[in-house]
Design a protein around this motif. Structure first.
Motif, short mmCIF file in Angstrom:
data_model
loop_
_atom_site.label_atom_id
_atom_site.label_comp_id
_atom_site.label_asym_id
_atom_site.label_seq_id
_atom_site.Cartn_x
_atom_site.Cartn_y
_atom_site.Cartn_z
N GLU A 45 5.21 -0.12 -8.53
CA GLU A 45 5.22 0.16 -7.11
C GLU A 45 6.62 -0.06 -6.53
O GLU A 45 7.35 -0.93 -6.97
CB GLU A 45 4.23 -0.76 -6.37
CG GLU A 45 2.78 -0.40 -6.57
CD GLU A 45 2.22 -0.86 -7.90
OE1 GLU A 45 1.06 -0.54 -8.20
OE2 GLU A 45 2.92 -1.55 -8.68
N GLY A 65 -7.07 -3.51 4.98
CA GLY A 65 -6.42 -2.67 3.97
C GLY A 65 -6.30 -1.26 4.51
O GLY A 65 -6.69 -0.97 5.64
N ASP A 66 -5.78 -0.36 3.67
CA ASP A 66 -5.72 1.06 4.02
C ASP A 66 -5.74 1.88 2.75
O ASP A 66 -5.84 1.34 1.65
CB ASP A 66 -4.52 1.38 4.92
CG ASP A 66 -3.17 1.16 4.26
OD1 ASP A 66 -3.02 1.48 3.06
OD2 ASP A 66 -2.25 0.67 4.93
N ASP A 67 -5.66 3.19 2.92
CA ASP A 67 -5.80 4.10 1.77
C ASP A 67 -4.51 4.33 1.00
O ASP A 67 -4.53 5.00 -0.03
CB ASP A 67 -6.32 5.46 2.25
CG ASP A 67 -7.77 5.40 2.68
OD1 ASP A 67 -8.48 4.46 2.30
OD2 ASP A 67 -8.19 6.31 3.42
N SER A 68 -3.35 3.79 1.48
CA SER A 68 -2.11 4.15 0.82
C SER A 68 -1.18 2.98 0.48
O SER A 68 -0.18 3.19 -0.18
CB SER A 68 -1.34 5.16 1.69
OG SER A 68 -1.11 4.62 2.97
N THR A 69 -1.50 1.78 0.91
CA THR A 69 -0.58 0.66 0.74
C THR A 69 -0.99 -0.26 -0.40
O THR A 69 -2.12 -0.74 -0.44
CB THR A 69 -0.49 -0.17 2.04
OG1 THR A 69 -0.12 0.69 3.11
CG2 THR A 69 0.53 -1.29 1.90
N ALA A 70 -0.04 -0.50 -1.30
CA ALA A 70 -0.21 -1.56 -2.31
C ALA A 70 0.52 -2.78 -1.78
O ALA A 70 1.54 -2.66 -1.09
CB ALA A 70 0.37 -1.13 -3.65
N PRO A 114 -3.91 0.25 -3.20
CA PRO A 114 -4.49 0.90 -2.03
C PRO A 114 -6.02 0.96 -2.16
O PRO A 114 -6.57 0.92 -3.25
CB PRO A 114 -3.90 2.32 -2.07
CG PRO A 114 -2.65 2.18 -2.87
CD PRO A 114 -2.94 1.11 -3.88
N ARG A 115 -6.68 1.06 -1.02
CA ARG A 115 -8.15 1.14 -0.92
C ARG A 115 -8.85 -0.18 -1.25
O ARG A 115 -10.04 -0.21 -1.46
CB ARG A 115 -8.71 2.26 -1.78
CG ARG A 115 -8.25 3.62 -1.32
CD ARG A 115 -9.02 4.73 -2.00
NE ARG A 115 -8.63 5.99 -1.43
CZ ARG A 115 -8.15 7.00 -2.13
NH1 ARG A 115 -8.01 6.89 -3.42
NH2 ARG A 115 -7.82 8.12 -1.53
N GLN A 133 4.98 -4.82 0.66
CA GLN A 133 4.09 -3.67 0.72
C GLN A 133 4.86 -2.38 0.49
O GLN A 133 6.06 -2.32 0.70
CB GLN A 133 3.29 -3.64 2.01
CG GLN A 133 4.08 -3.65 3.28
CD GLN A 133 3.14 -3.79 4.48
OE1 GLN A 133 2.11 -4.44 4.43
NE2 GLN A 133 3.52 -3.16 5.57
N THR A 135 4.25 0.59 1.98
CA THR A 135 4.39 1.45 3.17
C THR A 135 4.72 0.56 4.36
O THR A 135 4.55 -0.66 4.31
CB THR A 135 3.08 2.21 3.49
OG1 THR A 135 2.07 1.27 3.84
CG2 THR A 135 2.62 3.06 2.31
N GLN A 142 -5.45 1.23 9.22
CA GLN A 142 -6.17 0.17 8.51
C GLN A 142 -7.68 0.19 8.76
O GLN A 142 -8.14 0.57 9.83
CB GLN A 142 -5.64 -1.20 8.92
CG GLN A 142 -4.27 -1.48 8.36
CD GLN A 142 -3.92 -2.95 8.49
OE1 GLN A 142 -4.34 -3.63 9.40
NE2 GLN A 142 -3.13 -3.42 7.55
#
Length: 171
Positions: A45, A65-70, A114-115, A133, A135, A142
């Protein structure tokens, strides 16, 4: 030097021991991130933002959390109980969770893809939660999972945590 990376029960979530940790009579030195060493260990990452939160005993933050962030999570000071929840409805592990105790003594880190949502409750008088992170922070993207969602059934070590309006489901 190398980074020790261990798989966890949740696919994609990794438990990490940083590459360098030295302690003597003066105190402690910890290398919390080294891009070359982490990449060699399979952590590919690209982190673009670092954040911290400082909280007091029994404060619970998250689960967000969200769909795109590690995120790469660590504890700079104190001790907290970290929960990671798979929030990907396409995953066979959807709504499954795993917990970790991170502290300034064990220096463990958790890589959260993500997710997945994460939340933590502080077990010491004060704790500093640090995360890198991939992003920029955007609250609008979120999701929030309530800390006591009965469909997830997390076993928290604090029965009545201190919560924000958001984490009580009010905002």
């Amino acid at each position: 030097m190398s980074v020790t990376v261990r798989a966890t029960t949740l696919d994609g979530v990794k438990l990490i021991e940083p590459p360098t940790r030295f302690e003597d009579f003066r105190g402690e030195y910890v290398e919390t991130y080294n891009e070359d060493l982490y990449r060699a260990a399979g952590i590919t990452e690209t982190f673009i933002q670092d954040d911290i939160s400082v909280s007091h005993r029994h404060v619970l933050r998250g689960i967000h959390g969200d769909d795109s962030t590690a995120k790469l999570v660590s504890c700079l000071a104190g001790r907290f109980y970290l929960v990671v929840v798979n929030w990907n409805p396409d995953s066979p592990q959807y709504r499954q969770w795993e917990s970790f105790t991170l502290s300034d003594r064990n220096r463990l880190q958790v890589l959260i893809p993500p997710r997945f949502g994460n939340g933590h409750v502080v077990l010491s008088d004060t704790a500093i939660f640090h995360y890198k992170q991939t992003t920029s922070y955007d609250r609008g993207r979120q999701f929030t999972v309530l800390w006591n969602d009965p469909t997830v059934a997390i076993d928290w070590p604090v029965p009545a945590p201190i919560l924000s309006r958001r984490d009580r489901g009010l905002a």
